[in-house]
Design an enzyme around this catalytic site. Sequence first.
Site, PDB file in Angstrom:
ATOM      1  CG  HIS A 492      -1.458   0.667   1.193  1.00 20.97           C
ATOM      2  ND1 HIS A 492      -2.854   0.878   1.354  1.00 20.97           N
ATOM      3  CD2 HIS A 492      -1.606   2.063   1.812  1.00 20.97           C
ATOM      4  CE1 HIS A 492      -3.713   2.102   1.389  1.00 20.97           C
ATOM      5  NE2 HIS A 492      -2.187   3.354   1.675  1.00 20.97           N
ATOM      6  CD  GLU A 493       1.476   3.432   3.620  1.00 21.15           C
ATOM      7  OE1 GLU A 493       1.657   4.605   3.062  1.00 21.15           O
ATOM      8  OE2 GLU A 493       0.053   3.161   4.173  1.00 21.15           O
ATOM      9  CG  HIS A 496       0.194   6.392  -0.459  1.00 17.00           C
ATOM     10  ND1 HIS A 496      -0.762   6.993  -1.459  1.00 17.00           N
ATOM     11  CD2 HIS A 496      -1.069   5.929   0.105  1.00 17.00           C
ATOM     12  CE1 HIS A 496      -2.094   6.852  -0.845  1.00 17.00           C
ATOM     13  NE2 HIS A 496      -1.802   6.034   0.212  1.00 17.00           N
ATOM     14  CG  HIS A 499       0.385   8.857  -6.855  1.00 17.92           C
ATOM     15  ND1 HIS A 499      -0.933   9.276  -6.314  1.00 17.92           N
ATOM     16  CD2 HIS A 499       0.434   8.901  -8.467  1.00 17.92           C
ATOM     17  CE1 HIS A 499      -1.384   9.849  -7.078  1.00 17.92           C
ATOM     18  NE2 HIS A 499      -1.275   9.421  -8.809  1.00 17.92           N
TER      19      HIS A 499
HETATM   20 ZN   LIG Z   1      -3.709   5.350   1.957  1.00 17.33          ZN
END
Ligand SMILES: [Zn+2]
Length: 700
Positions: A492-493, A496, A499
């Site tokens: 998940h991290e 990010h 991105h």
């Molecule tokens: Zn998040």
Amino acid sequence: MKKPIYWGLIMLLVMTAFTPIEDKKDNPLIKKWDTKHQTPPFELIKIEHYVPAVTFALGEAKNEVDAIINNPEAATFENTIVALETTGELLDRVTSVLFNLNSSETSPELQAATREVSPKLSEFYSYISLDNKLFARIKSVYDQKDDLGLNPESLRLLENAYLGFVRSGANLNAEDKKRYAEISTEMSKLTLNFGENVLAETNAYTKLITNEEEIAGLPAHVKEASAYLAKQKGEEGWMFNLQAPSFFPILRYADNRELREEVYRAYSSRAFKDNEYNNSDNIKKIVALRLESANLLGFKTYANYVLDRRMAETPERVNNFINDLHKASRPMALKEFEEVTQFAKELGFKEELERWDWSYYTEKLKNAKYGFKEEEIKPYFQLEKVQKGVFELANTLYGITIIENKDIQVYHEDVTAYEVFDADGTFLSVLYTDFFPRESKRGGAWSSSFRSQSNINGNEIRPFKTIVCNFTKPTETKPSLLSFGEVTTFLHEFGHAAHGMFANTVYPSMSGTSVYWDFVELPSQIMENWAFEQEWLDTFVAHYETGEKIPQELIQKLLASKNFLAGSSSERQLSLGMNDMAWHTITEPVTEDIETFEDRSMQPTSVFKPLKGSVSSTSFSHIFAGGYASAYYSYKWAEVLDADAFSLFKEKGIFDKETATAFRKLLEAGGTEHPMDLYVKFRGHEPGVDALLERSGLKE
Ligand SMILES: [Zn+2]
């Protein structure tokens, strides 16, 4: 008017008087960063450098803004909008170090420094946002927007700048402006008071138990913690309260049904009792004022105002989306309720299943169906192996390589710095990983940046991203072994961070993760999908001692348990979203009581009958004391997006380069286009709920 020639000299003398030159020269936060990629010189930065650096940088930023405001030339896109975008470069640099470190490597001194500069920063930002002359310049550029020949990205920057002011009331007449300001002041008091009441009511309840039989079923570590709590209060026995570590284990494990009922009722009546902490009036006032402020700005409801700057755009779309999911989740939720009821009966339970029985019996059912212990899984997920798996996945998908570079300074010995290179060898980003807990770090996991990407006038600035977690630290005999939840957190991290790492925009305010709120979790959540793909797990999962592959049976149980109670949890999330939307789509102030209002919006999703005296609104801090008003749906929205987006990988192959390249375009674009347009370009259609329903086993 032309300034006299000696003006510069006077300014220099004035500034020298206030900020000794010596100081600046010695302050490593202010000086040009002469480090690898101009990364923060952590080894040189000391606590006493922060406050003077922020103060100095604030002065610089204010001068830059004043120069725009007082520019005698007519406002243009370049001299106003782009100029504003480039102000405060030093301030960003300094505060990003301060705020990142205050989260991940803080100290009482650093907290004090943050407290000292925070009001100065908010003062500065409100100085900008309330300046009429600045708004007049922005408006005059905005009014000519169609004749300026701007490209879409520049047009969007202009629109953001203009709407930023307008949405805070800059365009109102004097009288409305005054009222708008009154509402804002009143609102901050009410929301603050709402939160204080919830806190007071959460802390008001404690339960002391002296007979151990009454807490049968609780795991040893919960008993230990509650015995400690009792001792702290000078009592003998076991003390319980309404904080999560105490409340949830009681509902989940306590055999004592009366105890479960008592704490459940205490929890769900917080700030709804007949006392000074009742939040009913606060809620009515808050939603009425939100409605009024939205009306002043020309919106029908507060939800219309909020959603105007979201991917979902309108309350109708959010409500339809919630209802579609509700319809699909309902049959499964009822089936699950039946299954849990039946299971409870088999265990000898004779009464009607109530809210305080739910966690208790579902926990037992879960163990019966998928019983495996976290400890059985962990040896197969050694942190170094997981990291290799994630980095190699990024390499397979996007061709990037991530290589440690010890020349880049770090802020703690547990931090590792990497350089990220593109397939053709171009430098993309710095990535810092910081995995283990320590007292100076806050809980949870997050990704942040020390510098954002931008490319104004060909001046390419690449970003510095972070991944910060709280994974189990290695010991002398054992490496760091992750739970399955921690594996998905890592992914998940990393999403990010990606991105930001891939960001490829001109303006920093639209770069990377600077996108609409209900779009920002797509890049992170999509990554979690790989954790459930055996094809990917097989590339790195191995026992840390023996190197053996994980047993098929164990992995099957793990993957199967993912959808346990999917219908009920979906309904729970949706009910909160419905409640949020109900409060923020009112067109008249609410006069009826909270319970009646709430039952109407939430009861359709419940499998239990209404419980008198129990509500969720009066302690729903997300929407009444936090930033989630008209935004609670975003949690489910993001799931819909990531499931729908990942279904393309499922279709083309989870390592398919072409799909990855298309997804990377979406990441690169940041906030330069409307997220729906970006999404459709990637996926070929607008997101639909089908992929999520299929993934969670909710499809007929
Ligand atoms: Zn998040």
